[in-house]
Scaffold this active site. Structure first.
Site, PDB file in Angstrom:
ATOM      1  NE  ARG A 243      -2.244   3.190   2.725  1.00  0.00           N
ATOM      2  CZ  ARG A 243      -2.873   4.455   3.043  1.00  0.00           C
ATOM      3  NH1 ARG A 243      -1.101   4.733   3.588  1.00  0.00           N
ATOM      4  NH2 ARG A 243      -3.365   5.253   3.402  1.00  0.00           N
ATOM      5  CG  ASP A 245       1.210   7.390   3.552  1.00  0.00           C
ATOM      6  OD1 ASP A 245      -0.061   6.798   4.035  1.00  0.00           O
ATOM      7  OD2 ASP A 245       2.030   7.985   3.249  1.00  0.00           O
ATOM      8  CD  GLU A 282      -3.443   7.736   1.874  1.00  0.00           C
ATOM      9  OE1 GLU A 282      -4.429   8.534   3.052  1.00  0.00           O
ATOM     10  OE2 GLU A 282      -2.476   8.018   2.134  1.00  0.00           O
ATOM     11  CG  HIS A 313     -14.486   6.855   4.821  1.00  0.00           C
ATOM     12  ND1 HIS A 313     -14.646   7.774   5.667  1.00  0.00           N
ATOM     13  CD2 HIS A 313     -14.858   6.241   6.249  1.00  0.00           C
ATOM     14  CE1 HIS A 313     -15.048   7.807   6.783  1.00  0.00           C
ATOM     15  NE2 HIS A 313     -13.457   6.847   7.783  1.00  0.00           N
ATOM     16  CG  HIS A 314     -14.904  11.180   2.991  1.00  0.00           C
ATOM     17  ND1 HIS A 314     -14.430  10.742   4.002  1.00  0.00           N
ATOM     18  CD2 HIS A 314     -14.135  11.696   1.899  1.00  0.00           C
ATOM     19  CE1 HIS A 314     -13.220  11.149   3.265  1.00  0.00           C
ATOM     20  NE2 HIS A 314     -13.198  11.669   2.992  1.00  0.00           N
ATOM     21  N   GLY A 384      -8.249   7.052  13.684  1.00  0.00           N
ATOM     22  CA  GLY A 384      -6.841   7.407  14.530  1.00  0.00           C
ATOM     23  C   GLY A 384      -7.183   9.664  14.352  1.00  0.00           C
ATOM     24  CG  ASN A 385      -5.295  11.596  11.523  1.00  0.00           C
ATOM     25  OD1 ASN A 385      -4.993  11.726  11.823  1.00  0.00           O
ATOM     26  ND2 ASN A 385      -5.651  11.568   9.794  1.00  0.00           N
TER      27      ASN A 385
END
Length: 577
Positions: A243, A245, A282, A313-314, A384-385
């Site tokens: 993956r 980043d 990503e 996701h959003h 996490g953010n």
């Protein structure tokens, strides 16, 4: 005899190899390379000294036993006795991804401890484990995105031989392994690459500081450094996917982009190894060219195999939670949910209020299948953010979690779970660090607090530097046996099995599905199958002529009709799976 080689075009006079208690002059080669042939056994410690300056670790070090500021350790990657000769890899079309962080997946926080949980993942139906970054970084605990030794496996996780053991054990369970790698920047502490050569450039800039030198003078060797790193994970650690980043921060003005070159070499190695090797990006660009096939003359795409699709996701997060602040605002548009059945990008050339401009490019579903896009309800970023690291399970009911799972696992995209999602883990997953530099540690703690103070969160934001922030993020495996968590886990397991066994539910076609709202009922059709979810405050009766494949918070009434409780969901099909 060991051949020590180092690319150090920055050297004006010489380069010395510091090996245990000896210092060995290195011989200059062409193009800025230096070498020395010396006997060294595994476990020997070494470093390099450029022009009589302080000794620094090997940029290609495999292990930093004393952290990124100390000497490197000689490692024999050929010592592991691999048992996965029959392993044939994980095709993208079969992938169900599970993202996990080694340091919080178990209390021990090691690769060896994670092996003991592989049966859980295999039983769940996972096919590809995605490890968050393991590159060595200062301190013992952290997310890993501030790694500074890209070839080294973090000592606190067990080092490189532990990663080999983990991959071998995963393959024995039928599980592939992906690794999150960060090529767009290095961490702020322990980054000694500039001592050796022009690994970075001020021609471009990233949100994290120096940009990697992919297109300036001496960039050939910088690109080679990163590509060799990728190929090492596939070849020497038997990994199945990487993956990548934030690839939008890999700024490259060359005609052949670094990512295209990386994809070509990865595909060539896949042919040699006779198994699929995947590159999953990503990217913030919403550009289908990321996964479009390479073609001559610069007319094709980059040739990566898949990319994260945050718009999905959003869209689902807004539907399930009702949150519309920040970048979620645009996804309150009812058309966002409708579009999610036929394209991974809500912003496909549309106006993005968060960015203040138009964003993205359309995906042609006739050319690019849906499985090229990774869909998720939760990720390390999206959990996490948040100010306190609250998961979706802290925001909505178990029924809404079940609806979300059904949305994701019946969609035409490649699904990805975040560790603990499958049972609605009660533990939060916060941002945590272990910076050893006191100034950096203070800046991170104060910056995090200030960032969220503007939104009224300052009293609740955990200090990233406190050990308790990591400790409270560790999964509690014992809660799986609690009824509410067990019910959700069974639901995830059932949906993943149905996805595997029912062609409609794993069909990557972006033209065969639809989504519509019928009052309080959400109806999603995938071929001959249908999912119905109740978003109302009262039970709802669902008339249907299909077989009930799976149901959550639902029952049959006396007349034989399906009744969905508030936040109930049912999956229907023509036959029992």
């Amino acid at each position: 005899m060991n051949n020590f080689r180092i690319w150090a075009p920055a050297a004006q006079q010489d380069v010395q190899l510091c090996l245990d208690d000896t210092t060995v002059p290195m011989q200059a080669e062409q193009d800025g390379w230096w070498s020395a042939d010396v006997d060294a056994s595994p476990g020997a410690r070494y470093a390099y000294r450029v022009d009589d300056n302080d000794e620094r670790p090997d940029p290609r070090s495999l292990l930093q036993p004393d952290g990124p500021h100390g000497r490197s350790e000689v490692v024999d990657l050929g010592a592991h006795d691999w048992q996965d000769e029959a392993w044939r890899g994980v095709p993208l079309s079969d992938a169900v991804i599970y993202e996990l962080h080694i340091g919080t997946f178990t209390e021990e926080g090691t690769l060896d401890a994670a092996i003991d949980r592989l049966d859980h993942l295999a039983d769940l139906g996972i096919t590809l484990i995605e490890l968050m970054p393991v590159a060595a970084f200062p301190g013992t605990r952290g997310w890993g995105y501030d790694g500074v030794n890209l070839f080294a496996v973090h000592e606190a996780y067990g080092g490189p031989l532990a990663l080999q053991r983990f991959v071998d054990a995963a393959h024995a369970k039928g599980l592939g392994v992906a690794l999150d790698v960060v090529y767009n920047h290095l961490g702020p502490s322990g980054n000694y690459l500039p001592v050796f050569g022009p690994y970075f450039t001020d021609r471009h800039h990233t949100p994290w500081g120096w940009a990697v030198n992919l297109d300036g003078p001496n960039s050939d060797e910088v690109r080679r450094y990163l590509i060799d790193n990728a190929l090492m994970w596939f070849r020497d650690f038997h990994l199945d996917a990487l993956r990548l980043d934030a690839v939008h921060a890999l700024i490259d003005d060359r005609a052949v982009h670094f990512l295209e070159e990386l994809a070509a070499e990865t595909d060539s190695l896949a042919d040699v190894l006779d198994r699929p090797l995947l590159l999953i990006a990503e990217s913030d660009r919403n550009d289908p060219a990321t996964v479009a096939a390479r073609a001559g003359g610069g007319t094709g795409g980059l040739g990566l195999h898949a990319q994260w699709a945050d718009d999905l996701h959003h869209t689902w997060h807004v539907l399930l939670t009702g949150e519309t602040q920040g970048y979620y605002a645009d996804f309150a548009d009812p058309d966002a949910l409708v579009k999610s059945a036929r394209t991974p990008f809500f912003h496909d050339g549309t106006w993005s209020s968060f960015r203040g401009r138009h964003h993205g490019r359309p995906v042609d579903g006739e050319i690019t299948p849906g499985d090229r896009f990774v869909a998720s309800l939760q990720t390390h970023d999206q959990v996490g953010n948040r100010a306190t690291g609250d998961r979706l399970s802290h925001l909505v009911s178990p029924g809404r979690l079940a609806i979300g799972a059904a949305l994701m696992l019946t969609a035409p995209y490649t699904p990805m779970l975040f560790m603990g999602e499958e049972w609605g883990a009660s533990t939060k997953w916060a941002y945590f660090t272990d910076h050893e530099d006191p100034d950096l540690a203070r800046a991170v703690s104060e910056g995090r607090r200030k960032e969220f103070a503007e939104h009224g969160w300052s009293e609740e934001v955990p200090d990233p530097q406190e050990a308790s922030t990591r400790d409270s993020s560790v999964l509690r495996w014992d809660e799986i046996e609690e009824p509410v968590h067990r019910a959700l886990l069974d639901w995830y397991r059932t949906l993943i099995a149905l996805r595997r066994n029912v062609p409609d539910l794993r069909d990557p076609s972006l033209t065969s599905g639809s989504i519509e709202r019928d009052g309080d009922l959400l109806r999603i059709r995938r071929g001959e199958h249908e999912m119905v979810a109740n978003f109302g405050d009262e039970p709802a009766r669902v008339d249907h002529a299909l077989h009930v494949l799976a149901a959550f918070e639902a029952s049959m009434d006396a007349g034989g009709h399906m009744v969905l409780e508030p936040d109930g969901v049912v999956l229907l099909g023509p036959n029992a799976a």
